[in-house]
Scaffold this active site. Structure first.
Site, mmCIF file in Angstrom:
data_model
loop_
_atom_site.group_PDB
_atom_site.id
_atom_site.type_symbol
_atom_site.label_atom_id
_atom_site.label_comp_id
_atom_site.label_asym_id
_atom_site.label_seq_id
_atom_site.Cartn_x
_atom_site.Cartn_y
_atom_site.Cartn_z
ATOM 1 N N MET A 1 94.212 -1.349 -4.338
ATOM 2 C CA MET A 1 94.200 -1.613 -5.759
ATOM 3 C C MET A 1 95.504 -1.104 -6.365
ATOM 4 O O MET A 1 95.632 0.066 -6.682
ATOM 5 C CB MET A 1 92.991 -0.919 -6.392
ATOM 6 N N PRO A 2 96.507 -1.949 -6.504
ATOM 7 C CA PRO A 2 97.766 -1.529 -7.124
ATOM 8 C C PRO A 2 97.577 -1.233 -8.613
ATOM 9 O O PRO A 2 96.916 -1.977 -9.334
ATOM 10 C CB PRO A 2 98.681 -2.736 -6.939
ATOM 11 N N ILE A 3 98.161 -0.123 -9.034
ATOM 12 C CA ILE A 3 98.199 0.228 -10.455
ATOM 13 C C ILE A 3 99.670 0.357 -10.829
ATOM 14 O O ILE A 3 100.400 1.151 -10.244
ATOM 15 C CB ILE A 3 97.468 1.550 -10.743
#
EC number: 5.3.2.-
Length: 62
Positions: free
Chosen positions: A1-3
């Protein structure tokens, strides 16, 4: 999950911020292969009086 955390000086329109979220999401999806639904973009807008370079606040340069 890239933030992805984007910090900007205040002053951009809602449309510009909307486009930024879209384009950043697309770039992360393309370059990492992450699922678009998992990509989160956080925009932090700073007041010009809360940002300085070389000891001078941005608000004092205007």
């Amino acid at each position: 999950m890239p933030i992805v955390n984007v910090k900007l000086l205040e002053g951009r329109s809602d449309e510009q911020l909307k486009n930024l979220v879209t384009e950043v999401t697309n770039a992360v999806e393309k370059t990492t292969g992450a699922n678009k639904e998992a990509i989160q973009v956080v925009i932090e807008e700073m007041k010009t009086s809360h940002y300085g370079v070389a000891g001078i606040r941005k608000s004092d340069q205007q």
